[in-house]
Design an enzyme around this catalytic site. Structure first.
Site, mmCIF file in Angstrom:
data_model
loop_
_atom_site.group_PDB
_atom_site.id
_atom_site.type_symbol
_atom_site.label_atom_id
_atom_site.label_comp_id
_atom_site.label_asym_id
_atom_site.label_seq_id
_atom_site.Cartn_x
_atom_site.Cartn_y
_atom_site.Cartn_z
ATOM 1 N N LEU A 29 0.817 -1.212 0.000
ATOM 2 C CA LEU A 29 0.000 0.000 0.000
ATOM 3 C C LEU A 29 0.847 1.257 0.000
ATOM 4 O O LEU A 29 0.396 2.309 -0.438
ATOM 5 C CB LEU A 29 -0.932 0.006 1.222
ATOM 6 C CG LEU A 29 -1.866 -1.198 1.367
ATOM 7 C CD1 LEU A 29 -2.659 -1.095 2.668
ATOM 8 C CD2 LEU A 29 -2.799 -1.312 0.174
ATOM 9 N N GLN A 31 5.328 2.727 0.611
ATOM 10 C CA GLN A 31 6.731 2.387 0.855
ATOM 11 C C GLN A 31 7.461 3.641 1.289
ATOM 12 O O GLN A 31 7.257 4.715 0.727
ATOM 13 C CB GLN A 31 7.369 1.817 -0.417
ATOM 14 C CG GLN A 31 8.828 1.424 -0.287
ATOM 15 C CD GLN A 31 9.015 0.074 0.383
ATOM 16 O OE1 GLN A 31 8.231 -0.840 0.157
ATOM 17 N NE2 GLN A 31 10.037 -0.044 1.207
ATOM 18 N N GLY A 32 8.328 3.519 2.299
ATOM 19 C CA GLY A 32 9.143 4.628 2.762
ATOM 20 C C GLY A 32 10.526 4.155 3.136
ATOM 21 O O GLY A 32 10.863 2.968 3.005
ATOM 22 N N ASN A 33 11.359 5.100 3.592
ATOM 23 C CA ASN A 33 12.722 4.750 3.976
ATOM 24 C C ASN A 33 12.765 3.915 5.244
ATOM 25 O O ASN A 33 13.644 3.064 5.409
ATOM 26 C CB ASN A 33 13.553 6.025 4.163
ATOM 27 C CG ASN A 33 13.742 6.791 2.875
ATOM 28 O OD1 ASN A 33 13.772 6.195 1.802
ATOM 29 N ND2 ASN A 33 13.854 8.112 2.972
ATOM 30 N N LEU A 34 11.832 4.164 6.160
ATOM 31 C CA LEU A 34 11.851 3.497 7.457
ATOM 32 C C LEU A 34 10.877 2.331 7.540
ATOM 33 O O LEU A 34 11.044 1.468 8.402
ATOM 34 C CB LEU A 34 11.535 4.501 8.573
ATOM 35 C CG LEU A 34 12.417 5.742 8.651
ATOM 36 C CD1 LEU A 34 11.953 6.638 9.795
ATOM 37 C CD2 LEU A 34 13.874 5.364 8.834
ATOM 38 N N ALA A 35 9.872 2.309 6.685
ATOM 39 C CA ALA A 35 8.830 1.290 6.805
ATOM 40 C C ALA A 35 8.121 1.111 5.475
ATOM 41 O O ALA A 35 8.293 1.902 4.544
ATOM 42 C CB ALA A 35 7.824 1.680 7.888
ATOM 43 N N LYS A 36 7.337 0.059 5.413
ATOM 44 C CA LYS A 36 6.441 -0.157 4.285
ATOM 45 C C LYS A 36 5.096 -0.605 4.835
ATOM 46 O O LYS A 36 5.008 -1.165 5.935
ATOM 47 C CB LYS A 36 7.008 -1.187 3.314
ATOM 48 C CG LYS A 36 7.272 -2.563 3.909
ATOM 49 C CD LYS A 36 7.887 -3.474 2.863
ATOM 50 C CE LYS A 36 8.252 -4.843 3.449
ATOM 51 N NZ LYS A 36 8.860 -5.733 2.437
ATOM 52 N N VAL A 37 4.046 -0.359 4.060
ATOM 53 C CA VAL A 37 2.689 -0.705 4.479
ATOM 54 C C VAL A 37 2.125 -1.707 3.484
ATOM 55 O O VAL A 37 2.120 -1.456 2.271
ATOM 56 C CB VAL A 37 1.782 0.538 4.557
ATOM 57 C CG1 VAL A 37 0.382 0.147 5.028
ATOM 58 C CG2 VAL A 37 2.382 1.580 5.487
ATOM 59 N N ASP A 145 1.059 17.061 11.445
ATOM 60 C CA ASP A 145 1.427 16.574 10.114
ATOM 61 C C ASP A 145 0.174 16.337 9.274
ATOM 62 O O ASP A 145 0.045 15.307 8.613
ATOM 63 C CB ASP A 145 2.255 15.293 10.223
ATOM 64 C CG ASP A 145 2.949 14.932 8.912
ATOM 65 O OD1 ASP A 145 3.183 15.851 8.096
ATOM 66 O OD2 ASP A 145 3.259 13.751 8.705
#
Length: 532
Positions: A29, A31-37, A145
């Site tokens: 769903l 994607q990031g540098n620290l986590a993915k969903v 945020d």
């Protein structure tokens, strides 16, 4: 049906299916540098969730861990139909996983698809956003945020506010100072690096969201980020003529550069545009200042993981600050869920992993009854603020941004005239003085010495953030120590404000409902008479 088993504690493969704990992994769903969903389905109930999978290697960084810890703590505290639900927290060798409520889409995708939304749809979505923010502020949580990507929706346009990683707790008399968020959404006081009130920053974010939904582009869009930040601080933007006058008025009140002139959440909820087409019986009454101490039921696997998110849970084998590692796959099995109370379920039901939070949310004791409870609230001092900086990110509306860039380069850059100077405020905080700040500090120190006070300035890390000086002091009144925090604000070239507030940071005195304010008021009176 039994839990899928395998030698791997992180994932299992059965007929091509991949599992993490009790959840069957689906499509990605986000994607990031620290986590993915990833999309997850429970192996027995087929309940859909969004699995936020944070890399354990990234959690070795103290700030990243505190951010995750704070997000879990806040999600456990907040009970509202328009705030995302946290079902479960568990750990595998590669990830720490948060099982969150699944939603069909987000507001960003909706705005990109439709270019801009009609006022009826916008009003329906915006009402839910404001109600969620108002509930957060009632529980002393500032989101900080707010952006399109953090507003989730289902097919019925039910809103869920998510991503509390940058959120923070607000204390009475204290301001926040961390610069965080996305430049296009950042409030002027955040960009300028000044102390700010989290509620005012969230109101600014609501104004940006309302503008985006009605217009389809950012109000302060420009060629470069530096120009964007400059326009934000000067309040230079235009509202298209197709936006109704009532909506334009609300946007202008939310996007006031001066925080003290900005509309408050309670006033937004009474604005004519906000309550239009809303039956009288459906309008919310004035909120109370009560707080709920009831926490949502969240399961933890392995059980020792709960200790890291709730200091009240103790274990002889684990301590706070040590991240437990699962030794076998049984720690991830839904047959060993652990609630935040720290007790194991004697007869575990796999479906309870999904539906326990639904029962909390939609039972007869709804969030309205939670608000009526006033037994206490979560102590925010347990989680210190984490340093951050405003990051330069790509526009979240790339097509609109590209169109704007072409328009700017094909035509001369024109800017609307700067708004007229705001008239001076008739009300102000603290004790205002036109004396030189050095003279004020000298008199303040002399007065503290005459009163027999012990005092010290703030540490070097928080020393004088451009417009503020802080002094911690202790004065004895009727054999009782009274701890004060005295702050000197510069509000212009020829004016300063002295703010004096009670401090309960010392272990020898704790602020409770039974604590008498009279010693504090007596000390403040004596101090004011000395420096007047």
């Amino acid at each position: 049906m039994q839990t899928p088993s395998s030698a791997s504690a992180e994932s299992e493969k059965d007929s091509g299916n991949t599992y993490v704990g009790p959840w069957l992994l689906g499509r990605t769903l986000g994607q990031g540098n620290l986590a993915k969903v990833k999309l997850g389905k429970h192996f027995q109930t087929n309940e859909k969730v969004a699995l936020k999978m944070v890399y354990n290697d990234e959690l070795e960084d103290k700030d990243t861990w505190k951010r995750l810890q704070r997000e879990v703590t806040i999600l456990r505290q907040l009970h509202h139909p328009n705030i995302i639900t946290l079902y479960q927290v568990f750990r595998v060798p590669k990830y720490t996983v948060l099982a969150l409520e699944y939603m069909d889409t987000d507001l960003h995708s909706m705005v990109v698809k439709h270019n801009r939304l009609d006022e009826c749809t916008t009003r329906k979505i915006f009402r839910q956003i404001v109600h969620a923010i108002d509930y957060c502020h009632l529980h002393r949580v500032a989101h900080r945020d707010l952006k399109l990507e953090n507003i989730l929706l289902n097919k019925d346009l039910v809103v869920k506010l998510t991503d509390f990683g940058l959120s923070n707790f607000m204390l009475d008399g204290s301001f926040l100072s961390t610069s965080c968020g996305t430049p296009h959404y950042a409030a002027p006081e955040v960009i300028q690096g000044r102390y700010y009130d989290g509620c005012d920053v969230d109101v600014w974010g609501c104004g940006i969201l309302l503008y985006l939904m009605l217009v389809g582009e950012f109000p302060f869009e420009d060629v470069t980020i530096s120009n964007v930040l400059s326009r934000v601080c000067k309040g230079i933007y235009t509202i298209p003529s197709f936006v109704s006058s009532s909506a334009s008025d609300l946007i202008r009140q939310m996007l006031m550069v001066l925080p003290t002139s900005r509309i408050k959440v309670a006033e937004i909820m009474q604005h004519p545009w906000f309550i239009a087409d809303l039956p009288t019986h459906s309008r919310l009454p004035s909120r109370t200042s009560s707080f709920s101490s009831k926490h949502r039921s969240v399961t933890f696997s392995p059980p020792d993981l709960a200790i890291l998110f709730d200091p009240s849970i103790t274990s002889p084998s684990s301590s706070v600050g040590q991240i437990p590692q699962p030794t076998d796959h049984s720690a991830l099995s839904p047959s060993k869920p652990m609630s935040i109370s720290g007790t194991e379920s004697p007869n575990p039901d796999p479906a309870s992993l999904c539906y326990s939070s639904y029962e909390d949310l939609y039972s007869a004791t709804s969030w309205h009854s939670d608000m009526a409870e006033s037994s206490g609230f979560l102590d925010p001092t347990d989680i210190p603020p984490i340093p951050s900086n405003v990051e330069t990110l790509r526009s979240s509306l790339p097509q609109r941004h590209a169109s704007f860039m072409n328009k700017v380069y094909n035509h001369p850059l024109s800017r609307p005239p700067a708004p007229n100077r705001l008239r001076s405020l008739r009300w102000h905080y603290g004790i205002q003085t036109a004396k030189n700040p050095i003279e004020v500090l000298r008199k303040l120190c002399e007065a503290l010495l005459e009163l027999g006070a012990r005092f010290r300035p703030c540490d070097e890390e928080s020393f004088l953030k451009e417009n503020k000086y802080k002094v911690f002091s202790c004065i004895t009144c009727h054999n009782s120590p009274v701890y004060l925090v005295i702050e000197l604000f510069s509000i212009g070239p020829s004016a300063s404000v002295i703010d004096i507030r009670f401090s309960s940071s010392d272990d020898s005195i704790k602020y409770t409902s039974s604590y008498s304010p009279m010693p504090f008021l007596e000390v403040v009176k004596q101090l004011i008479l000395k420096i007047a």
